[in-house]
Structures are given as C-alpha cells and as structure tokens.
Design a protein around this motif. Structure first.
Motif, PDB file in Angstrom:
ATOM      1  N   MET A   3       0.977  -1.100  -0.008  1.00  0.00           N
ATOM      2  CA  MET A   3      -0.068  -0.014   0.016  1.00  0.00           C
ATOM      3  C   MET A   3       0.880   1.258   0.105  1.00  0.00           C
ATOM      4  SD  MET A   3      -2.932  -0.545   2.666  1.00  0.00           S
ATOM      5  CE  MET A   3      -3.769  -2.113   2.857  1.00  0.00           C
ATOM      6  N   SER A   4       0.343   2.342  -0.617  1.00  0.00           N
ATOM      7  CA  SER A   4       1.186   3.513  -0.579  1.00  0.00           C
ATOM      8  C   SER A   4       0.083   4.563  -0.369  1.00  0.00           C
ATOM      9  CB  SER A   4       2.124   3.876  -2.180  1.00  0.00           C
ATOM     10  OG  SER A   4       1.205   3.707  -2.986  1.00  0.00           O
ATOM     11  N   LEU A   5       0.715   5.669   0.559  1.00  0.00           N
ATOM     12  CA  LEU A   5       0.042   6.780   0.841  1.00  0.00           C
ATOM     13  C   LEU A   5       0.433   7.831  -0.086  1.00  0.00           C
ATOM     14  CD1 LEU A   5      -1.856   8.286   2.697  1.00  0.00           C
ATOM     15  CD2 LEU A   5       0.210   9.093   3.928  1.00  0.00           C
ATOM     16  N   GLU A   6      -0.544   8.323  -1.072  1.00  0.00           N
ATOM     17  CA  GLU A   6      -0.279   9.037  -2.383  1.00  0.00           C
ATOM     18  C   GLU A   6      -0.762  10.295  -2.212  1.00  0.00           C
ATOM     19  OE1 GLU A   6      -0.214   6.919  -5.882  1.00  0.00           O
ATOM     20  OE2 GLU A   6       1.043   5.139  -5.163  1.00  0.00           O
ATOM     21  N   VAL A   7      -2.136  10.471  -1.429  1.00  0.00           N
ATOM     22  CA  VAL A   7      -2.493  11.765  -1.517  1.00  0.00           C
ATOM     23  C   VAL A   7      -3.206  12.164  -0.201  1.00  0.00           C
ATOM     24  CG1 VAL A   7      -4.627  13.304  -2.673  1.00  0.00           C
ATOM     25  CG2 VAL A   7      -3.327  11.570  -4.135  1.00  0.00           C
ATOM     26  N   VAL A   8      -3.108  13.339   0.386  1.00  0.00           N
ATOM     27  CA  VAL A   8      -3.634  13.788   1.735  1.00  0.00           C
ATOM     28  C   VAL A   8      -4.470  14.952   1.205  1.00  0.00           C
ATOM     29  CG1 VAL A   8      -3.148  14.809   3.673  1.00  0.00           C
ATOM     30  CG2 VAL A   8      -1.703  12.858   2.971  1.00  0.00           C
ATOM     31  N   LEU A  32      -2.691  18.879 -11.171  1.00  0.00           N
ATOM     32  CA  LEU A  32      -3.955  18.842 -11.352  1.00  0.00           C
ATOM     33  C   LEU A  32      -4.617  20.208 -10.790  1.00  0.00           C
ATOM     34  CD1 LEU A  32      -6.865  17.520 -12.512  1.00  0.00           C
ATOM     35  CD2 LEU A  32      -6.793  16.440 -10.384  1.00  0.00           C
ATOM     36  N   ASP A  33      -5.545  20.980 -11.772  1.00  0.00           N
ATOM     37  CA  ASP A  33      -6.225  21.905 -11.442  1.00  0.00           C
ATOM     38  C   ASP A  33      -7.357  21.860 -12.144  1.00  0.00           C
ATOM     39  OD1 ASP A  33      -7.591  24.123 -10.438  1.00  0.00           O
ATOM     40  OD2 ASP A  33      -6.059  25.587 -10.589  1.00  0.00           O
ATOM     41  N   VAL A  40     -17.459  20.618  -8.350  1.00  0.00           N
ATOM     42  CA  VAL A  40     -15.950  20.175  -7.301  1.00  0.00           C
ATOM     43  C   VAL A  40     -14.483  20.352  -8.170  1.00  0.00           C
ATOM     44  CG1 VAL A  40     -15.103  18.321  -5.963  1.00  0.00           C
ATOM     45  CG2 VAL A  40     -17.331  18.333  -5.961  1.00  0.00           C
ATOM     46  N   ARG A  41     -14.053  21.402  -7.434  1.00  0.00           N
ATOM     47  CA  ARG A  41     -12.409  21.557  -8.108  1.00  0.00           C
ATOM     48  C   ARG A  41     -11.480  20.892  -7.300  1.00  0.00           C
ATOM     49  NH1 ARG A  41      -9.601  27.499  -7.562  1.00  0.00           N
ATOM     50  NH2 ARG A  41      -7.542  26.966  -8.623  1.00  0.00           N
ATOM     51  N   ILE A  42     -10.542  20.308  -7.690  1.00  0.00           N
ATOM     52  CA  ILE A  42      -9.534  19.639  -7.012  1.00  0.00           C
ATOM     53  C   ILE A  42      -8.073  20.182  -7.615  1.00  0.00           C
ATOM     54  CG2 ILE A  42      -8.146  17.537  -6.638  1.00  0.00           C
ATOM     55  CD1 ILE A  42     -10.923  17.660  -5.087  1.00  0.00           C
ATOM     56  N   VAL A  43      -7.487  20.775  -6.472  1.00  0.00           N
ATOM     57  CA  VAL A  43      -6.026  21.127  -7.108  1.00  0.00           C
ATOM     58  C   VAL A  43      -5.150  20.181  -6.215  1.00  0.00           C
ATOM     59  CG1 VAL A  43      -4.400  22.821  -6.824  1.00  0.00           C
ATOM     60  CG2 VAL A  43      -6.560  23.458  -7.368  1.00  0.00           C
ATOM     61  N   SER A  53       1.293  13.431  -2.669  1.00  0.00           N
ATOM     62  CA  SER A  53       0.671  14.821  -3.084  1.00  0.00           C
ATOM     63  C   SER A  53      -0.165  15.467  -2.068  1.00  0.00           C
ATOM     64  CB  SER A  53      -0.112  14.624  -4.206  1.00  0.00           C
ATOM     65  OG  SER A  53       0.738  14.326  -5.255  1.00  0.00           O
ATOM     66  N   ILE A  54      -0.681  16.525  -2.155  1.00  0.00           N
ATOM     67  CA  ILE A  54      -1.467  17.048  -1.280  1.00  0.00           C
ATOM     68  C   ILE A  54      -2.807  17.404  -2.298  1.00  0.00           C
ATOM     69  CG2 ILE A  54      -0.323  18.016   0.883  1.00  0.00           C
ATOM     70  CD1 ILE A  54      -0.489  20.990  -0.526  1.00  0.00           C
ATOM     71  N   ALA A  55      -3.866  17.405  -1.907  1.00  0.00           N
ATOM     72  CA  ALA A  55      -5.094  17.896  -2.527  1.00  0.00           C
ATOM     73  C   ALA A  55      -5.880  18.885  -1.903  1.00  0.00           C
ATOM     74  CB  ALA A  55      -6.060  16.626  -2.847  1.00  0.00           C
ATOM     75  N   LEU A  56      -6.279  20.023  -2.641  1.00  0.00           N
ATOM     76  CA  LEU A  56      -7.066  21.187  -2.124  1.00  0.00           C
ATOM     77  C   LEU A  56      -8.515  21.098  -2.679  1.00  0.00           C
ATOM     78  CD1 LEU A  56      -4.260  23.859  -2.617  1.00  0.00           C
ATOM     79  CD2 LEU A  56      -4.707  22.441  -0.774  1.00  0.00           C
ATOM     80  N   ALA A  57      -9.575  21.241  -2.242  1.00  0.00           N
ATOM     81  CA  ALA A  57     -10.754  21.034  -2.800  1.00  0.00           C
ATOM     82  C   ALA A  57     -11.541  22.183  -2.566  1.00  0.00           C
ATOM     83  CB  ALA A  57     -11.527  19.706  -1.951  1.00  0.00           C
TER      84      ALA A  57
END
Length: 146
Positions: A3-8, A32-33, A40-43, A53-57
C-alpha cells in the motif's frame, strides 16, 4: 499486499491562495487543477521528489467531524540538507524557522512553517535520503537486512 499513501486532502479556506502558496513559496508542482465533477474543483500538488501529494478541494461535501482549515499539524517533508532547504524556502519568501538540531543522529534536525490557514509543517533533515532513496531502505527492511 503493498500500500502507498499518495494523496492527503488538506483543508484550506481559499484554494487559489493555498495553490499559490504551495506552488510559489514551498515549490510544489501543480499536477492537477480542475473540476473533477460538477461543482467540485481539485488542485493536486506534489513536493519535488515525492510520491505523495496534497489535494485542495473546493465544493466538496465533507462529513461532520472532518478537519477544518488550519487544524492539520505534523505534516512532514524530508530533505537531505536542512540548511539548504531553509535557504531555498526563505529565498522564495516563506517564513520558516531556523533549523534546530535536537540530537546528534541523522534525522534529528527540523525546521517549521505554517500555510496561510495555519496548517503546520515540519521539514526534517534526513541526510541518508541524498544517497539512498526511501524505497531502497524499505525494501531492505522488508527483507530483514536492517
């Protein structure tokens, strides 16, 4: 099973302000933006050399009890040279603490910063990263070598 943690998902109050901060001051790459579904927008931003990565929503419905902007603390970046990281980040205009060495062993030097919402980050010097990527260390650990 691997398993890998890839997005927070990082809670922020203003996605554009946070995107600019992480891109321009911290040096993350914008992966991504865009609108991923109606309204729903994700950056998504990734630190250089990172597999996570980090994701901003924006517009995402979050369940009750979900962390709010400014409540994340302890997010951590690892670098091979804390002084070099300090110099680069301050040159970008980021307010970051001076590196502090807590103990003589590798991995005991840290510097700290917060984003515009108050989410707290640590930057840890781990010199071994310069010569040996984490996936190699983990592979040896899995084989019982260390």
């Amino acid at each position: 099973m691997d398993m890998s943690l890839e997005v927070v998902l990082l809670p922020v109050s203003d996605v554009d302000r946070a995107k600019e901060f992480y891109r321009d001051k911290v040096g993350f790459h914008v992966d991504l933006d865009g609108e991923v579904m109606e309204g729903v927008r994700i950056v998504q931003l990734t630190p250089p050399g990172s597999g996570c990565s980090i994701a901003l929503a924006e517009g995402l419905r979050v369940p009750t009890g979900t962390p709010r902007p400014g409540t994340y603390h302890g997010l951590q970046l690892c670098v091979a040279d804390a002084r070099a990281a300090y110099e680069e980040l301050t040159a970008r205009g980021l307010e970051v603490s001076e590196p502090v060495r807590y103990a003589p062993q590798d991995g005991a030097t840290f510097l700290y910063f917060t984003d515009p919402d108050g989410n707290g980050w640590a930057v840890q010097e781990y010199r071994r990263r310069a010569t040996e990527p984490l996936h190699q260390v983990l592979a040896r650990l899995a084989e019982g070598e260390e």
